[in-house]
Write a protein that holds these residues in place. Structure first.
Motif, mmCIF file in Angstrom:
data_model
loop_
_atom_site.group_PDB
_atom_site.id
_atom_site.type_symbol
_atom_site.label_atom_id
_atom_site.label_comp_id
_atom_site.label_asym_id
_atom_site.label_seq_id
_atom_site.Cartn_x
_atom_site.Cartn_y
_atom_site.Cartn_z
ATOM 1 N N THR A 1 32.127 -6.197 3.613
ATOM 2 C CA THR A 1 31.435 -4.910 3.513
ATOM 3 C C THR A 1 29.935 -5.007 3.762
ATOM 4 O OG1 THR A 1 31.203 -5.197 1.121
ATOM 5 C CG2 THR A 1 33.155 -4.015 1.918
ATOM 6 N N SER A 2 29.398 -6.232 3.693
ATOM 7 C CA SER A 2 27.972 -6.423 3.972
ATOM 8 C C SER A 2 27.753 -7.870 4.386
ATOM 9 C CB SER A 2 27.108 -6.077 2.753
ATOM 10 O OG SER A 2 27.309 -7.026 1.729
ATOM 11 N N ARG A 3 26.612 -8.094 5.025
ATOM 12 C CA ARG A 3 26.291 -9.451 5.467
ATOM 13 C C ARG A 3 24.773 -9.607 5.519
ATOM 14 N NH1 ARG A 3 29.101 -9.923 10.446
ATOM 15 N NH2 ARG A 3 30.930 -10.621 9.287
ATOM 16 N N VAL A 4 24.284 -10.716 4.985
ATOM 17 C CA VAL A 4 22.857 -11.050 5.062
ATOM 18 C C VAL A 4 22.738 -12.383 5.777
ATOM 19 C CG1 VAL A 4 20.739 -11.532 3.788
ATOM 20 C CG2 VAL A 4 22.365 -9.826 2.918
ATOM 21 N N ILE A 5 21.942 -12.430 6.819
ATOM 22 C CA ILE A 5 21.801 -13.666 7.571
ATOM 23 C C ILE A 5 20.351 -14.137 7.585
ATOM 24 C CG2 ILE A 5 23.713 -12.976 9.082
ATOM 25 C CD1 ILE A 5 21.598 -12.701 11.338
#
Length: 337
Positions: free
Chosen positions: A147-151
């Protein structure tokens, strides 16, 4: 490359109205000027200072600028007289990346043209190609759980040596990336409706075609929805990218904008997305290459992403990924800077 259909506003501001000392591109929409300048630079393999005096773009004084004006008149005239005004001939037609056009054929041996990939006896359908793509990423069930992604990443410049730290946040339909250049943070985001960019705390709305590309970054975070993103998709042919055969799909968004999607025949993964914005002197091409897919949270994502437009290119090298991190919607808004 497939050309996107751009709708001009009811009252288009022209380059002649918005900028000073415009002599041959007066009637061109002002928002095309930067793109056309980039096309010039890429077509001749030169930088802005080839024609302009430093950063004073309005100033005359270099013969190359006058020559450019003559060449623009010539090109516009050829297209008007022979192609019904369509931009079939451009600077690149003759220059092809060289400062001087080559008027005589080269006497060097001609390199053998790359063999055209064999076309399948039975053409795959777009549905089959998309199904293989989603399965290659990990399957629809796993994709929908993200549902979300931080890179965290590095933005690598064309010289291959210079890089800047970069962070990006993804949430369904929303996207923001921040790149740090010394003491300046450059942000670009899509809040679900509009695209914007900012240097430190001064935000501006993007031009429609630029915002469209950021919107696609946000949308393709949820690839399980690809058929919603592109309601119309048609397989066209097998091409070759970096020595590998790819299935090429012409895809049309719900807004009627057309893009070209290239999927690796063997792995099924998306390896290139490209689109183009029409200008008075040819298409301004936007291309994204997806490389080095790795598994994070049970699904694959590309960890090397190459972006390119005429005369500008950069690469995002991803170093870490966190999934399903709580992200407030307000973070994607320009007023949150």
């Amino acid at each position: 490359v497939v050309t996107t259909a751009q709708t001009q506003p009811a009252q288009t501001v022209t380059a002649g109205q918005q900028f000073k000392n415009i002599k041959v591109l007066n009637d061109m929409p002002a928002e095309q000027l930067g793109k056309v300048m980039n096309i010039f630079s890429a077509s001749l393999g030169v930088h802005c200072d080839f024609c302009h005096v430093g950063e004073d773009f309005e100033k005359d004084g270099k013969k190359e600028k006058e020559t450019a004006r003559e060449m623009i008149r010539m090109t516009l005239g050829i297209n008007k007289d022979h192609f019904r005004g369509r931009p079939e001939v451009s600077c690149n037609t003759c220059h092809n990346g060289h400062e001087q056009p080559r008027g005589v054929p080269s006497l060097a041996p001609v390199a053998a043209a790359e063999e055209r990939p064999k076309q399948p006896n039975t053409k795959p359908t777009a549905d089959q190609i998309v199904a293989k793509y989603l399965e290659a990423l990990g399957g629809t069930v796993k994709l929908e759980k993200v549902t979300s992604r931080v890179i965290q990443a590095e933005r690598l410049e064309p010289d291959g040596k210079t890089s800047e730290p970069e962070s990006a946040w993804f949430k369904t339909g929303k996207y923001i990336a921040k790149t740090t250049y010394g003491n300046t943070i450059v942000s670009e985001g899509f809040d679900g409706i509009k695209g914007w960019k900012a240097g430190n705390k001064q935000a501006i709305w993007m031009k429609p075609d630029e915002a469209e590309q950021l919107k696609r970054e946000a949308e393709l975070f949820s690839p399980a929805n690809i058929k919603t993103i592109y309601p119309k998709m048609d397989f066209r042919f097998v091409d070759r990218i970096d020595g590998r055969d790819v299935n090429v799909i012409f895809a049309t968004t719900a807004a009627g904008l057309r893009e070209r999607l290239s999927f690796d025949v063997e792995t099924g993964l998306l390896v290139r997305r490209s689109a183009a914005t029409p200008t008075i002197l040819g298409n301004f091409v936007y291309q994204v290459d997806y490389v080095d897919y790795k598994v994070f949270g049970g699904v694959k994502i590309p960890t090397t992403i190459r972006y390119a437009v005429p005369n500008i290119s950069w690469t995002r090298k991803i170093s870490s990924v966190k999934i399903n991190v709580p992200i407030e919607d307000a973070q994607f808004n320009s007023n949150a800077l």
